[in-house]
Write an enzyme that holds these catalytic residues in place. Structure first.
Site, PDB file in Angstrom:
ATOM      1  N   ASP A 106       0.901  -1.156  -0.040  1.00 13.21           N
ATOM      2  CA  ASP A 106      -0.158  -0.464   0.097  1.00 13.21           C
ATOM      3  C   ASP A 106       1.121   1.375  -0.177  1.00 13.21           C
ATOM      4  OD1 ASP A 106      -2.441   1.813   0.099  1.00 13.21           O
ATOM      5  OD2 ASP A 106      -2.454   1.239   2.235  1.00 13.21           O
ATOM      6  N   TYR A 145       1.688   5.475  -0.714  1.00 14.47           N
ATOM      7  CA  TYR A 145       1.062   7.013   0.175  1.00 14.47           C
ATOM      8  C   TYR A 145       1.591   8.035  -0.870  1.00 14.47           C
ATOM      9  CZ  TYR A 145       1.299  10.338   4.968  1.00 14.47           C
ATOM     10  OH  TYR A 145       0.925  10.297   5.842  1.00 14.47           O
ATOM     11  N   HIS A 196      -3.185  14.554   0.782  1.00 14.76           N
ATOM     12  CA  HIS A 196      -3.554  13.252   2.142  1.00 14.76           C
ATOM     13  C   HIS A 196      -2.158  13.171   2.796  1.00 14.76           C
ATOM     14  CE1 HIS A 196      -4.715   9.557   4.679  1.00 14.76           C
ATOM     15  NE2 HIS A 196      -3.356   9.049   4.247  1.00 14.76           N
ATOM     16  N   ARG A 217       1.852  14.648  13.202  1.00 13.26           N
ATOM     17  CA  ARG A 217       2.483  15.244  13.973  1.00 13.26           C
ATOM     18  C   ARG A 217       3.121  17.454  13.645  1.00 13.26           C
ATOM     19  NH1 ARG A 217       4.762  11.623  10.383  1.00 13.26           N
ATOM     20  NH2 ARG A 217       4.763  13.215   8.212  1.00 13.26           N
ATOM     21  N   GLU A 234     -10.160   4.760   4.206  1.00 14.72           N
ATOM     22  CA  GLU A 234      -8.991   5.022   2.868  1.00 14.72           C
ATOM     23  C   GLU A 234      -9.808   4.554   1.620  1.00 14.72           C
ATOM     24  OE1 GLU A 234      -4.982   3.887   4.004  1.00 14.72           O
ATOM     25  OE2 GLU A 234      -4.915   6.124   5.440  1.00 14.72           O
ATOM     26  N   GLU A 254      -8.754   4.521  -2.135  1.00 16.47           N
ATOM     27  CA  GLU A 254      -7.538   4.215  -3.133  1.00 16.47           C
ATOM     28  C   GLU A 254      -8.150   3.672  -4.285  1.00 16.47           C
ATOM     29  OE1 GLU A 254      -4.644   2.491  -0.707  1.00 16.47           O
ATOM     30  OE2 GLU A 254      -4.989   3.343   1.501  1.00 16.47           O
ATOM     31  N   ASP A 310      -9.229   0.720   2.699  1.00 16.67           N
ATOM     32  CA  ASP A 310      -7.952   0.880   3.418  1.00 16.67           C
ATOM     33  C   ASP A 310      -8.944   0.961   4.724  1.00 16.67           C
ATOM     34  OD1 ASP A 310      -5.801  -0.698   4.612  1.00 16.67           O
ATOM     35  OD2 ASP A 310      -4.310   1.790   3.767  1.00 16.67           O
ATOM     36  N   ARG A 331      -7.413   4.094  13.218  1.00 19.04           N
ATOM     37  CA  ARG A 331      -6.387   5.339  14.058  1.00 19.04           C
ATOM     38  C   ARG A 331      -5.857   5.434  15.436  1.00 19.04           C
ATOM     39  NH1 ARG A 331      -5.108   5.986   8.610  1.00 19.04           N
ATOM     40  NH2 ARG A 331      -7.344   7.402   7.197  1.00 19.04           N
ATOM     41  N   GLN A 342      -3.229   2.672  14.881  1.00 17.06           N
ATOM     42  CA  GLN A 342      -1.544   3.495  14.177  1.00 17.06           C
ATOM     43  C   GLN A 342      -1.557   4.206  15.075  1.00 17.06           C
ATOM     44  OE1 GLN A 342      -3.900   5.020  10.923  1.00 17.06           O
ATOM     45  NE2 GLN A 342      -1.724   5.441   9.990  1.00 17.06           N
ATOM     46  N   TYR A 380       2.366   2.666  15.518  1.00 16.22           N
ATOM     47  CA  TYR A 380       3.440   2.782  14.116  1.00 16.22           C
ATOM     48  C   TYR A 380       4.354   3.721  13.614  1.00 16.22           C
ATOM     49  CZ  TYR A 380       3.509   7.906  13.430  1.00 16.22           C
ATOM     50  OH  TYR A 380       3.941   9.488  12.958  1.00 16.22           O
ATOM     51  N   LYS A 413      -4.110  -1.880  10.501  1.00 21.55           N
ATOM     52  CA  LYS A 413      -4.524  -1.996   8.602  1.00 21.55           C
ATOM     53  C   LYS A 413      -5.364  -3.142   8.217  1.00 21.55           C
ATOM     54  CE  LYS A 413      -2.996   2.455   7.515  1.00 21.55           C
ATOM     55  NZ  LYS A 413      -3.805   3.311   6.781  1.00 21.55           N
ATOM     56  N   THR A 463      -9.354  -5.702   3.876  1.00 21.11           N
ATOM     57  CA  THR A 463      -9.126  -4.368   3.564  1.00 21.11           C
ATOM     58  C   THR A 463     -10.006  -4.926   1.790  1.00 21.11           C
ATOM     59  OG1 THR A 463      -6.682  -3.945   3.584  1.00 21.11           O
ATOM     60  CG2 THR A 463      -7.598  -3.578   1.644  1.00 21.11           C
ATOM     61  N   THR A 506      -4.727   6.355   0.253  1.00 19.84           N
ATOM     62  CA  THR A 506      -5.410   7.649  -0.221  1.00 19.84           C
ATOM     63  C   THR A 506      -5.734   9.147  -0.383  1.00 19.84           C
ATOM     64  OG1 THR A 506      -5.668   6.873   2.465  1.00 19.84           O
ATOM     65  CG2 THR A 506      -7.254   8.754   2.235  1.00 19.84           C
ATOM     66  N   GLU A 523      -8.804  12.912   7.970  1.00 20.27           N
ATOM     67  CA  GLU A 523      -8.974  14.591   7.294  1.00 20.27           C
ATOM     68  C   GLU A 523     -10.410  15.179   7.389  1.00 20.27           C
ATOM     69  OE1 GLU A 523      -6.228  14.029   3.523  1.00 20.27           O
ATOM     70  OE2 GLU A 523      -6.901  11.847   4.139  1.00 20.27           O
TER      71      GLU A 523
HETATM   72 CA    CA Z   1      -3.853   2.649   2.825  1.00 21.83          CA
END
Ligand code: CA
Length: 402
Positions: free
Chosen positions: A118, A120, A125, A134, A191, A193, A225, A229, A232, A236, A245, A249, A336, A350
């Site tokens: 997968d 990014y 996104h 962050r 997500e 995709e 996907d 959160r 994650q 992560y 994840k 899917t 995404t 988002e």
């Molecule tokens: Ca994804």
């Protein structure tokens, strides 16, 4: 392409002769899954047609997965598509083939998934997620415009559209918590995709270039996907997503062959940072595919695939540049899809800005998914006949944690 299909209601629809996507289906009378092709609101029984009219192709078409056809290579992909076009445009075939109303069939996972990566690939996104996760650092990390960032997903939990999704449970820890706790995810997300199916085996050490995209990738599917959160955010660092994840899917039941997307090919948006030679493309293209994100029957976002930063061919080339092999059934997804506008964001993370700015659905404030919610992703693109083609849908309903 000037022929007209004899199938009632199909001409001018999202599933006219310029589309002809594949699925694996079964019906009430014959429960062995086999390949089918969508035309209008019907499914052409491709397995039966091959058995009776082209027995040399039965090992590719009268089977319960697209892998044998994918492995047969681009000349066969084109020959089968041309034959299907003839079957559905020449009226003399009306009595020779079997059509099933789409409402009467059950669709299955259309291919045996080998490995799954997968990416990014949306700058919008990645920038949004960087700002949310962050807030004190740079939104994009230094590598982002030099390589398509990705991670290895879990092939075994890829499921077909329509499969219910049980809310995952796991470890989560909010910054204000003293320590982690275990329980159902409180921040379950989607997500939206696009996924690419590899129809070619390449041995270890043999790299695939950006110019080999059309002979390597068989077709595309929609992808959801599903992402937890809270799990994650805690797991992560520093190696990326794992259990957040891997619980499910979803992919569309209908696989759109690349040939159906020729009219949707457009120039890739300009990449302002020069890339290394293996990622260079002459005439870099992407696809003008529109996505709709529907939550409980209401469209909440319209992500545009055309805004993605990395091209499908660059993502493919990156897969093998270290010498990794490819197998028929390998699958890679775009990440995404989010555009520049607020209503073009392909995740609830988002759309609700990390839960801080809930959106309103039927008079109720919403951020993440609740049990009982149903999400449908719908995809469409310009077709070769001047109208649009449908790329099927990705549907899933959230059930409580098992
Ligand atoms: Ca994804």
């Amino acid at each position: 392409m000037t022929e007209t299909t004899w199938v009632d209601g199909a001409a001018g629809s999202l599933y006219d002769l310029d589309n002809l996507p594949y699925a694996v289906f079964s019906d009430a009378t014959q429960d062995e899954p086999r390949l089918g092709v969508r035309i209008g609101d019907h499914v052409l029984d491709l397995g039966a047609a091959a058995r009776e009219l082209r027995p040399e192709w039965a090992p590719l078409l009268d089977v319960a997965a697209l892998n044998p056809l994918m492995a047969a290579g681009p000349e066969t992909w084109a020959a089968v598509r041309s034959w299907v076009n003839d079957l559905l445009s020449d009226e003399s075939n009306r009595e020779r083939v079997t059509l099933h109303p789409i409402a009467d069939v059950v669709t299955h996972l259309p291919f045996e998934v080998a490995d799954y990566v997968d990416y990014y690939a949306s700058e919008h996104h990645a920038t949004n997620v960087g700002r949310i996760f962050r807030p004190d650092g740079d939104a994009l990390l230094p590598n982002w415009k030099h390589l398509p960032v990705g991670y290895h997903g879990r092939a075994g939990s890829i499921v077909v559209s329509g499969t219910d999704i049980h809310r995952p449970a796991g470890q989560r820890k909010a910054p204000s918590d003293d320590g982690p706790t275990y329980g159902p995810s409180q921040r379950l997300d989607i997500e939206a995709e696009l996924g690419f199916m590899v129809g070619r085996s390449v041995p270890l050490g043999q790299r695939v270039g950006t110019g080999e995209f059309a002979e390597t990738v068989f077709g595309v599917t929609g992808v959801n996907d599903w992402s937890a959160r809270d799990i994650q955010a805690w797991e992560y660092v520093p190696l990326g997503p794992n259990l957040a994840k891997s619980f499910a899917t979803s992919v569309s039941a209908w696989v759109t062959p690349l040939a159906a997307l020729d009219a949707a090919r457009i120039d890739l948006p300009e990449q302002e940072v020069p890339v290394l030679p293996y990622l260079e493309e002459s005439n870099a293209t992407t696809y003008d595919i529109d996505v709709e994100v529907e939550l409980n029957g209401v469209v909440v976002a319209r992500p545009p695939y055309r805004t993605m930063y990395w091209s499908p061919a660059q993502m493919l080339a990156h897969l093998t540049v270290n010498g990794a092999s490819l197998r028929v059934g390998d699958f890679y997804a775009s990440g995404t899809i989010s555009g520049s506008e607020k209503d073009q964001r392909g995740s609830f993370l988002e759309l609700s800005w990390g839960g801080k700015e809930p959106f309103v659905l039927d008079g109720e404030e919403r951020s993440f998914l609740q049990d009982g919610d149903e999400v449908v992703l719908r995809y469409s693109a310009p077709g070769a006949r001047g109208g649009r083609i449908g790329l099927g849908e990705v549907r899933g309903r959230i059930l409580p944690t098992l």
